[in-house]
Design a protein around this motif. Structure first.
Motif, PDB file in Angstrom:
ATOM      1  N   ILE A 291      35.357  34.341  41.818  1.00 35.28           N
ATOM      2  CA  ILE A 291      33.880  34.471  42.697  1.00 35.28           C
ATOM      3  C   ILE A 291      34.129  34.907  44.044  1.00 35.28           C
ATOM      4  N   PRO A 292      35.145  34.340  44.860  1.00 28.12           N
ATOM      5  CA  PRO A 292      34.932  35.043  46.244  1.00 28.12           C
ATOM      6  C   PRO A 292      35.361  36.308  46.193  1.00 28.12           C
TER       7      PRO A 292
ATOM      8  N   SER B 285      32.076  38.190  45.398  1.00 31.57           N
ATOM      9  CA  SER B 285      31.268  37.885  46.657  1.00 31.57           C
ATOM     10  C   SER B 285      31.492  39.089  47.773  1.00 31.57           C
TER      11      SER B 285
ATOM     12  N   PHE C 113      30.368  42.213  46.489  1.00 31.86           N
ATOM     13  CA  PHE C 113      28.766  42.365  46.819  1.00 31.86           C
ATOM     14  C   PHE C 113      28.280  42.794  48.125  1.00 31.86           C
ATOM     15  N   LYS C 114      28.961  42.125  49.001  1.00 26.02           N
ATOM     16  CA  LYS C 114      28.543  42.555  50.438  1.00 26.02           C
ATOM     17  C   LYS C 114      28.981  43.762  50.981  1.00 26.02           C
TER      18      LYS C 114
END
Length: 779
Positions: free
Chosen positions: A171-172, A175, A178-179
């Motif tokens: 997930i990190p 994330s 995605f950013k």
């Protein structure tokens, strides 16, 4: 989308352009006992401003201990890295490697601080190019190699940990991706819509503005590089987001490279664009030379800045850093020599024959072609030209203020007086007098050149009223000789919707004025009723300009009766006739204070004082440069720094002398012309030369009693006055008035003509200045 973009920009700016490597504080990390002890002693040292001799000596000893400890730790650090590699990268050996790394970092920080506190001699010994400096250079170079090896091992371990954590929880990573994707989407949106948004914002800024504001110029420059700026921001944000992952924190170095290189390219484009826009009037060769020099220096600054920041972050400010700084200084010296070589021909071509060059510049010109002295000569000449240009630019700006122009005129007057006395000691000059002076300095006429810049605003204000189709009564007031009559004739000449009539008010009074008006209107009878009936019944509109109306005003009780009769007569016409009354300023002040509220005018405007440039143009138009009646300014000298260098000696002296005339006359052209004629002298060969006129002494006026000053004031207000009129205005006896006038005449203050007295041109400025300082008259 706009809000997201703004938030991203704020986020980027909040971190700043200069990133720094995150190295743990030595005091809080696990280090060796020796390194911890030295760190504690260094932290207890006072500030450099509070050091005494014993503490300075202690710092030098502490620096020696730190250098010895650093050499020992470098050897231990190298052995620990070799052992870690030999034992196949075990975690137990890594703890030892990490311990010596932190200790080396701690000692480097302490060494840097001690070098700042140590004495000059010790510091030069450690970071210089001597034997000790070379040993320290080798030591720091070895430590740098070990640090690189440590970072490689550390990055491999961090990447292995990253892979392990990714399979546990991705997930990190998603994330972060995605950013970054969000940043790229915002970048794409901006690149697609930036031109439209910037154009719209620029239109809003420029709407209603008469000229482009600073904000508009700023947006213009930003729009030229907006795509590069957007990419820079996007790359910075992406690198900062990636650096949040444990294995990628050293991407901070890429951010430094990005800001220096891409940001430097943006800065170069801004500077080059700004220089090009402000160099359009220059020759193409000079523009190319200027732009190439700017590119060399800016890119040199970017390169050296990047090297300095990277070396300071990785090596600290030790011996290698100081050596790099010395090399960078040498780089700038060589760049300057190269630039001076390119500018050599242009710099020496800027020198003009009319320039007064200092001794050093003359030496540089003489030795400019010598191989070893060429660069030095070019630098000296260029520095002098730069200072010379800045000096003249500042003077040109300050000359717009009257106080500076008056100061320059005063300095010129002193210089001219000194040098004229020296140069004319053996010469025999005879002053040109009488009507001959008008051959050299011509009087005004209908064919005289007008100065359109003078009183342009006042001219426009009056034209707004008197050139319209509505009735108007205006007052134009100014000092004697300021140009009021010329202004009236210009207004009459430009009128299109009325018949112009010019009447000069005679000194005989109101009845004579009516005769003049009747003559201009074509009437046989000159009484008020006839004139009034004609103007009321006439289908033709008149623009009537009445000059010298101050002759209807007497500064005494009931002295406004004639003026009131004139204004009442003109108002009773009740048609679209327009009237301009020209009255001297000293008389208008009396009218305004006495019955200003009951004398209603559409506009009361005052003629301004002439500016120096306007007086120069007027004086130049009244003299002949060639021919029988030409004049010479030879012998007048001026300090060269107070004027332009591209002027000849004749123009140089002429402009300075015109400045004196403007200064003394206080912006009155008639006074300037009068004293110009008093400055003409003829030598034995018949050449008419200009010499500094003698200013009358005001000592006698300064000490004059108030009753005598009151008589002078009345003469100024009346323009021409008889003894009886002066008696009525001053309430003095006729005997006192006649005695005072005889006193004035013996000293040249006044002149007589047909039983009337007036202030002489020679003393007009002195007398009005004295009356103004005594608060008896408003100039």
């Amino acid at each position: 989308m706009k809000n997201v973009f703004v938030l991203l920009i704020v986020y980027c700016i909040s971190f700043g352009a200069n990133a720094s490597l995150d190295i743990a504080d030595p005091a809080s990390s696990s280090v060796t006992t020796e390194a911890a002890t030295l760190n504690q002693e260094v932290n207890e040292l006072p500030d450099v401003h509070f050091l005494n001799k014993s503490e300075q000596h202690h710092i030098d000893l502490l620096l020696s201990e730190t250098l010895d400890a650093q050499a020992t730790h470098i050897a231990d650090f190298s052995a620990a890295l070799a052992k870690y590699h030999k034992n196949k990268y075990s975690d137990k050996n890594w703890e030892e490697v990490d311990l010596f790394y932190e200790s080396a970092v701690s000692l480097s920080k302490n060494k840097e601080k001690l070098l700042e506190l140590s004495s000059r001699n010790v510091r030069d010994l450690v970071v210089g190019f001597g034997p000790e400096g070379v040993l320290q250079f080798k030591s720091e170079l070895a430590l740098t190699r070990l640090n690189i090896q440590y970072f490689i091992y550390h990055q491999v371990r961090a990447f292995k940990l990253f892979i392990s954590d990714f399979f546990i929880s991705p997930i990190p990573v998603f994330s972060v991706l995605f950013k970054i994707l969000l940043v790229l989407l915002v970048l794409k949106w901006w690149l697609s819509n930036s031109k439209r948004l910037i154009d719209k914002l620029r239109e809003q800024i420029n709407s209603g503005a008469k000229r482009r504001s600073m904000t508009a110029h700023f947006f213009w420059y930003v729009s030229r590089a907006q795509r590069a700026i957007a990419c820079l921001i996007a790359i910075t944000l992406s690198l900062r987001i990636l650096a949040t992952l444990p294995s990628l924190q050293h991407l901070i170095f890429l951010e430094i490279f990005t800001w220096w290189i891409l940001g430097g390219a943006i800065a170069v484009s801004f500077i080059v664009e700004f220089t090009y826009r402000h160099s359009r009037k220059l020759s193409p060769e000079l523009v190319t030379l200027r732009l190439s020099t700017i590119r060399f220096y800016v890119w040199g600054f970017i390169t050296t800045g990047l090297i300095s920041q990277i070396s300071a972050m990785t090596l600290g400010k030790g011996t290698i850093y100081e050596w790099i700084a010395s090399l960078l200084f040498l780089f700038y010296v060589l760049l300057t020599i190269y630039s001076l070589h390119k500018w050599k021909n242009f710099i020496f071509s800027m020198l003009k024959d009319s320039m007064v060059l200092p001794l050093t510049v003359r030496w540089a010109i003489h030795n400019k072609d010598r191989l070893l002295l060429s660069t030095i000569c070019t630098a000296i000449t260029g520095a002098w030209l730069l200072f010379h240009t800045i000096q003249h630019s500042i003077l040109m700006v300050l000359s717009q203020y009257q106080i500076v122009s008056h100061m320059l005129a005063y300095l010129f007057r002193i210089e001219v007086a000194k040098q004229t006395d020296i140069n004319d000691q053996k010469s025999n000059l005879k002053q040109v007098c009488g009507e001959r002076t008008f051959n050299y300095v011509q009087p005004g006429s209908e064919n005289s050149i007008l100065i359109p810049e003078y009183a342009a605003q006042e001219m426009g204000e009056l034209a707004h009223f008197v050139h319209s189709d509505k009735p108007a009564m205006c007052v134009l007031s100014g000092e004697r000789g300021i140009g009021t009559t010329t202004m009236l004739r210009r207004l009459l000449h430009d009128v299109k919707n009325a018949t112009p009539i010019f009447v000069d008010c005679p000194s005989e009074g109101y009845e004579s004025l009516l005769e003049g008006i009747a003559t201009q209107l074509g009437l046989d009878n000159a009484d008020e009723q006839t004139i009034l009936s004609f103007l009321q019944e006439s289908d033709e509109c008149y623009l009537m300009a009445i000059d010298n109306v101050q002759r209807l005003v007497k500064p005494q009780v009931g002295g406004l009766a004639s003026l009131m009769r004139l204004t009442n007569l003109m108002r009773l016409t009740r048609k679209s006739h327009r009237i301009i009354l020209a009255i001297e300023k000293s008389s208008w002040r009396f009218v305004d204070r006495a019955r200003g509220e009951r004398l209603l005018f559409d506009l009361v405007t005052f003629m301004p004082r002439w500016k120096e440039k306007e007086v120069n143009q007027l004086l130049q138009s009244r003299v002949s440069e060639q021919g029988e009646f030409s004049i010479s300014f030879e012998g007048l000298a001026l300090p060269r720094q107070w004027d332009k260098d591209d002027l000849s000696e004749e123009e140089h002296a002429r402009n300075g002398f015109y400045r004196i005339l403007w200064d003394y006359s206080d912006g009155n052209p008639t006074v300037s012309l009068s004293f110009f004629r008093r400055s003409l002298f003829e030598d034995k060969e018949g050449i008419v030369k200009v010499r500094l006129f003698v200013i009358p002494s005001s000592d006698g006026l300064e000490k004059m009693p108030k009753p005598m000053l009151a008589i002078l004031r009345s003469i100024v207000q009346l323009e021409t006055a008889s003894p009886e009129e002066l008696r009525d205005c001053t309430q003095l006896s006729i005997v006192e008035v006649i005695s005072t006038l005889r006193y004035f005449q013996s000293r040249g203050y006044i002149e007589w003509a047909e039983g009337q007295t007036r202030i002489s041109d020679l003393w007009f400025r002195n007398i009005t200045d004295i009356l103004h300082r005594q608060h008896l008259l408003v100039k």
